[in-house]
Design a protein around this motif. Structure first.
Motif, PDB file in Angstrom:
ATOM      1  N   ALA A 106      76.131  81.557  55.185  1.00 31.54           N
ATOM      2  CA  ALA A 106      75.903  82.030  53.802  1.00 31.54           C
ATOM      3  C   ALA A 106      75.520  80.875  52.884  1.00 31.54           C
ATOM      4  N   PRO A 146      79.395  87.078  51.199  1.00 34.24           N
ATOM      5  CA  PRO A 146      78.262  87.754  50.558  1.00 34.24           C
ATOM      6  C   PRO A 146      77.987  87.262  49.131  1.00 34.24           C
ATOM      7  N   VAL A 147      79.065  86.916  48.419  1.00 33.24           N
ATOM      8  CA  VAL A 147      78.903  86.403  47.043  1.00 33.24           C
ATOM      9  C   VAL A 147      78.149  85.081  47.104  1.00 33.24           C
ATOM     10  N   TRP A 158      76.225  84.011  49.515  1.00 33.99           N
ATOM     11  CA  TRP A 158      74.857  84.263  49.984  1.00 33.99           C
ATOM     12  C   TRP A 158      73.963  84.701  48.825  1.00 33.99           C
ATOM     13  N   LEU A 159      74.498  85.596  47.984  1.00 29.94           N
ATOM     14  CA  LEU A 159      73.720  86.115  46.851  1.00 29.94           C
ATOM     15  C   LEU A 159      73.251  84.979  45.940  1.00 29.94           C
ATOM     16  N   PHE A 160      74.200  84.066  45.638  1.00 27.59           N
ATOM     17  CA  PHE A 160      73.830  82.952  44.757  1.00 27.59           C
ATOM     18  C   PHE A 160      72.957  81.928  45.499  1.00 27.59           C
ATOM     19  N   SER A 189      69.465  82.921  45.275  1.00 30.91           N
ATOM     20  CA  SER A 189      68.908  83.219  43.953  1.00 30.91           C
ATOM     21  C   SER A 189      69.055  82.079  42.955  1.00 30.91           C
TER      22      SER A 189
END
Lengths: 235, 249
Positions: free
Chosen positions: B68, B136-137, B139-141, B144
């Motif tokens: 991640a 997942p948190v 990975w999102l950042f 992005s």
């Protein structure tokens, strides 16, 4: 009693009970003494390992001398204060109590040798600018201060609890503890001043002892240089 | 205590909650009935195997978290962090293992070596499980944002949350007589955190690919490394803004 260092680690109450019942003879002190010498040597080698192998060897010899020397110098004082405060402790018992506390501290030091070694191998640059070397020296110094402080706290906590087990109930344990601790700190600071360097500075050459080791004492240095420097805001 | 089954009442050392079947997966026990881990550690039977299962779980979970984080720097970094993050965790644990044993003994909880190993692996597995939950948190950042300091802060924050949960897990073991005295383990978590930060510095970079090999050469203290990350970002921003000003008509 067999293997006193291990007993002190895993079952201290049994040790205090044996000491209270006067089951320990002078020959039993050999185990803790050898343990303290070995651990101090190993830790000493790591302590100065970043500077040079030679200093590492010197400190491996000096650190046990510092610890054992301090015990020897304060031993009579400890016994006299214990007698004066009505602790009802023999000279042998006072030596055993101090050795027990030091053994606990040495267990902490031994357990943190891998941590100190890892910081030494991964955090100390071999070359660099003066600023970088100074930063690295201060960082490793702080690491060792934290480790030795942890060992000291654990050792003294064991000493305090041990005294409660073995002294006569008429004796004030906090007062006796304070006397012993003050004497140990007072002598220990001067011993370490005489035997310096331990960590070694990147700006001084390696030496067994500094040439001026007997010129001044630790407290003169603190009161004439450190305190004025701090009061003047580092100017 | 050693032969307790499902239907037998809890021993005086336990807090009276319902027992978990011994056959249940150790990872499930760790997640759902943390207080039972104390009983399992005290029981000692098959402890080493359970510890290995937990260690494997910890490695897999840290690997997932590494993937991640790695998305921040691209696929090459994903592959590197898949190995580096579990390596950081397991090496830190092994360096801190002697201190866990001695600290617990000195604090008055004399665990055996295997019990200490099991406790260490449980702590690491608990950290890993929390990291997987928050992967997942990250990975999102990671996909992005392009700010390394932000990613450093986010990762540190998430890791601290995971460590605090692990410390809380050890605190919940106090219902068992063996874990009544916890000063040693509290102190140990502090040592583990410092060592993990230094281990991360040793295996740097974690968010980008190194110029050569699998890690940057040179020795550094973690405080120096983390501060240089922020200094580098500030310098880059300064250069960008001055170029922007220069390019104005």
């Amino acid at each position: 009693m067999k293997n006193i260092p291990l007993t002190l680690l895993r079952d201290r109450d049994r040790f205090w009970e044996a000491l209270r019942l006067q089951e320990l003879g002078w020959q039993d002190i050999l185990g803790p003494a050898v343990f303290v010498v070995c651990v101090c040597s190993v830790y000493g080698a790591v302590l100065a390992g970043w500077r040079s192998p030679l200093l590492s060897l010197y400190v491996a010899l000096k650190l046990p001398v510092l610890f054992l020397g301090t015990i020897v110098i304060v031993a009579v004082f400890n016994w006299i204060t214990a007698s004066f405060l009505g602790a009802d402790l023999s000279f042998r018992a006072t030596v055993f109590v101090v050795f027990a506390a030091m053994t606990i501290g040495c267990w902490i030091m031994l357990s943190l040798v891998p941590v100190a070694l890892f910081f030494l191998l991964s955090g100390m640059p071999d070359v660099g600018t003066n600023e970088e070397l100074r930063y690295a020296h201060n960082a490793i110094l702080t690491t060792h201060i934290v480790i030795l402080a942890l060992a000291g706290i654990a050792g003294n906590a064991a000493l305090f609890k041990g005294l409660r087990h073995v002294v006569n109930h008429r004796c004030s344990v906090p007062v006796l503890f304070l006397f012993w601790l003050s004497a140990f700190a007072f002598v220990g600071c001067q011993m370490s001043w005489i035997l310096r360097p331990f960590v070694g500075s990147p700006f001084y050459s390696v030496a067994f002892m500094r040439p001026d080791c007997l010129d001044r004492n630790f407290y003169e240095f603190v009161f004439t240089e450190v305190l004025p420097f701090l009061i003047m805001g580092g100017r | 205590m050693s032969d307790r089954s499902n239907n037998t009442p809890c021993p005086p050392g336990s807090d009276g909650r319902e027992d978990v079947p011994v056959t249940e997966n150790i990872v499930t026990v760790l997640l759902k009935s943390t207080h039972q881990v104390g009983d399992i550690i005290a029981r000692q039977a098959g402890l080493f195997n359970s510890a290995l299962v937990l260690l494997a779980t910890a490695l897999v979970c840290h690997g997932v978290f590494g993937v991640a984080i790695g998305f921040f720097g691209g696929w090459q970094v994903v592959a590197m962090d898949l190995v580096k993050v579990p390596l950081v965790a397991v090496c830190s644990l092994f360096i801190c293992f002697p201190s866990l044993y001695v600290f617990t003994c000195v604090a008055g909880a004399p665990l055996t070596l295997v019990q200490t190993f099991m406790l260490g692996c449980s702590c690491l597995a608990m950290i890993g499980l929390l990291l997987v939950g928050l992967a997942p948190v990250v990975w999102l950042f990671a996909v992005s944002t392009d700010s390394p300091p932000f990613m450093v802060i986010l990762t540190l924050l998430i890791w601290l949350i995971a460590v605090s949960f692990s410390a809380r897990f050890v605190a919940r073991l106090k219902s068992h007589a063996l874990f009544k005295k916890r000063t040693g383990t509290r102190l140990w978590f502090f040592i583990l955190m410092i060592v993990t930060l230094q281990m991360t510095t040793f295996m740097r970079p974690m968010l980008s690919a190194p110029d050569k090999g699998w890690r940057s050469p040179g020795k550094k203290f973690f405080l120096s490394h983390f501060s240089s990350t922020f200094e580098h970002k500030a310098r880059t921003d300064l250069i960008k803004s001055s170029e922007h000003i220069k390019s104005r008509p």
